[in-house]
Design an enzyme around this catalytic site. Structure first.
Site, short mmCIF file in Angstrom:
data_model
loop_
_atom_site.label_atom_id
_atom_site.label_comp_id
_atom_site.label_asym_id
_atom_site.label_seq_id
_atom_site.Cartn_x
_atom_site.Cartn_y
_atom_site.Cartn_z
N ALA A 71 27.14 -1.95 -5.66
CA ALA A 71 27.12 -2.06 -7.11
C ALA A 71 26.07 -1.08 -7.67
CB ALA A 71 26.76 -3.49 -7.50
N GLN A 73 23.44 -1.57 -9.22
CA GLN A 73 22.07 -2.02 -8.96
C GLN A 73 21.92 -2.53 -7.52
OE1 GLN A 73 19.23 -1.72 -10.35
NE2 GLN A 73 19.91 -0.78 -12.24
N SER A 74 22.64 -1.91 -6.60
CA SER A 74 22.61 -2.36 -5.20
C SER A 74 21.23 -2.16 -4.55
CB SER A 74 23.66 -1.58 -4.41
OG SER A 74 23.43 -1.71 -3.04
N ASN A 75 20.71 -3.24 -3.97
CA ASN A 75 19.46 -3.14 -3.20
C ASN A 75 19.71 -2.40 -1.89
OD1 ASN A 75 17.85 -4.85 -4.97
ND2 ASN A 75 19.25 -6.46 -4.30
N CYS A 77 21.85 -0.04 -1.36
CA CYS A 77 21.92 1.41 -1.59
C CYS A 77 20.52 2.00 -1.78
CB CYS A 77 22.82 1.72 -2.78
SG CYS A 77 24.57 1.41 -2.39
#
Ligand SMILES: Cc1ncc(COP(=O)(O)O)c(C=O)c1O
Length: 326
Positions: A71, A73-75, A77
């Site tokens: 997403a 706001q992916s942690n 990533c």
């Protein structure tokens, strides 16, 4: 056990702390927190443990670029982009949604680490786009290494297998025997690693994932398959039955990333009783579940619990939550 490639860059062991004020406030069991928000690597979180194994595998295979997805706001990533920077690898992130006007929170950090970002409007298109990028990178001689969503494959799950041994050693030293490990579960890698670690190292308590976005049936099937496949990497296969996997999907009906009143209260309660930060997507939801289960009397007062704070705090600063949290 097999020799498994691992690069040790996580700050381990992460502390276990007792949340005395919170426990007193809830009038429930003794609550301990496993500070996996303090694993290091770009503000920490559960992905650091997975990436120790995934990056080692990538480097062993001669990869030059990491490719993963998530997403906006992916942690996962954010931490993958940081690991790529640290080990001299390129990084392509396939993020779903439309490109926001401003970069904040995790997205700001993705860009700071120099990741190349590709936006896909629909999550359903993510796989296809990743495959196309993978082929292009390969053709360009950039030796891509594919990390699935959430870093949740058997290699990534190994990070949480060894986290169980770490937590058991710490529990022994603290003189506690937690009746339950409780944490947020989504793509299943953390859950699978903890379930397998419990089996391998003999943790006898319950391993309960509070679902962030998936059904219990999906999690049982996914986590049991991942645990079974990860066991093979350790040397001999253990077949997990889906019914052995404990998950609760009562707290995710609002949908992924939609902050509920119960989650806001949980985040505030942890902040105001313990000075501890949760995040608005994962640990806030897991904590809301934990609090509800305690209030329902699921745990005995004499028991102790270990709540895994899996990180994600950068999302507190995402625009979506700024006016809603307080
Ligand atoms: C902060 C945080 N906690 C928990 C999870 C869930 O972990 P898993 O995807 O291994 O189920 C994630 C996944 O992205 C996360 O970012």
């Amino acid at each position: 056990m097999n020799e498994i490639a691992r690069i040790r860059f996580a700050h381990l062991p992460t502390p276990i702390e007792e949340l005395k004020t919170l426990s007193a406030e809830l009038g429930g069991p003794r609550i301990f927190v496993k500070r996996d928000d303090a694993t290091g690597l770009a503000l920490g979180g559960n992905k650091t443990r997975k990436l120790e194994f995934l990056v080692a595998d990538a480097l062993a295979k001669g990869a030059k670029t990491l490719i993963t997805a998530g997403a906006a706001q992916s942690n996962h990533c954010r931490q993958t982009a940081a690991a790529a920077a640290r080990f001299g690898l390129g990084c392509t992130l396939v993020l779903n949604g439309s490109e926001p006007k401003e970069s904040n929170a995790n997205l700001l950090l993705d860009r700071l680490f120099g990741a190349h970002i590709v936006w896909v409007p629909e999550r359903a298109d993510r796989e296809r786009v990743q495959m196309e990028i993978f082929r292009d990178l390969e053709a360009a001689g950039k030796s891509p290494y594919f990390i699935p969503y959430g870093g949740s494959n058997p290699i990534g799950a190994l990070g949480y297998v060894f986290a169980v041994r770490e937590a058991m050693e710490q529990s022994l030293a603290l003189g506690i025997d937690p009746a339950c490990y409780i944490f947020g579960t989504s793509s299943g890698g953390t859950h699978a690693g903890l379930a397998l670690g419990a089996r391998v190292f003999g943790y006898k308590g319950k391993v309960v994932g509070i679902s962030i976005d998936e059904s219990v049936d999906w999690l049982k099937a996914r986590v049991s398959a991942l645990s079974s496949d990860a066991s093979e990497l350790l040397g001999s296969r253990i077949d997990f039955n889906p019914d052995e996997i404990m998950a609760d999907d009562s707290y995710c009906t609002a949908g992924y990333g939609i902050l509920t009143e119960a989650e806001k209260s949980a985040i505030k309660l942890f902040a105001r009783t313990e000075g501890l930060l949760l995040d608005p997507v994962y640990t806030g939801r897991a904590a809301a579940g934990l609090i509800d289960l305690i209030k329902k009397g699921v745990f005995k007062k004499s028991e102790s619990l270990l709540f895994w704070n899996t990180g994600g705090q950068p999302s507190l600063f995402a625009a979506a939550y700024q006016n809603y949290l307080i």
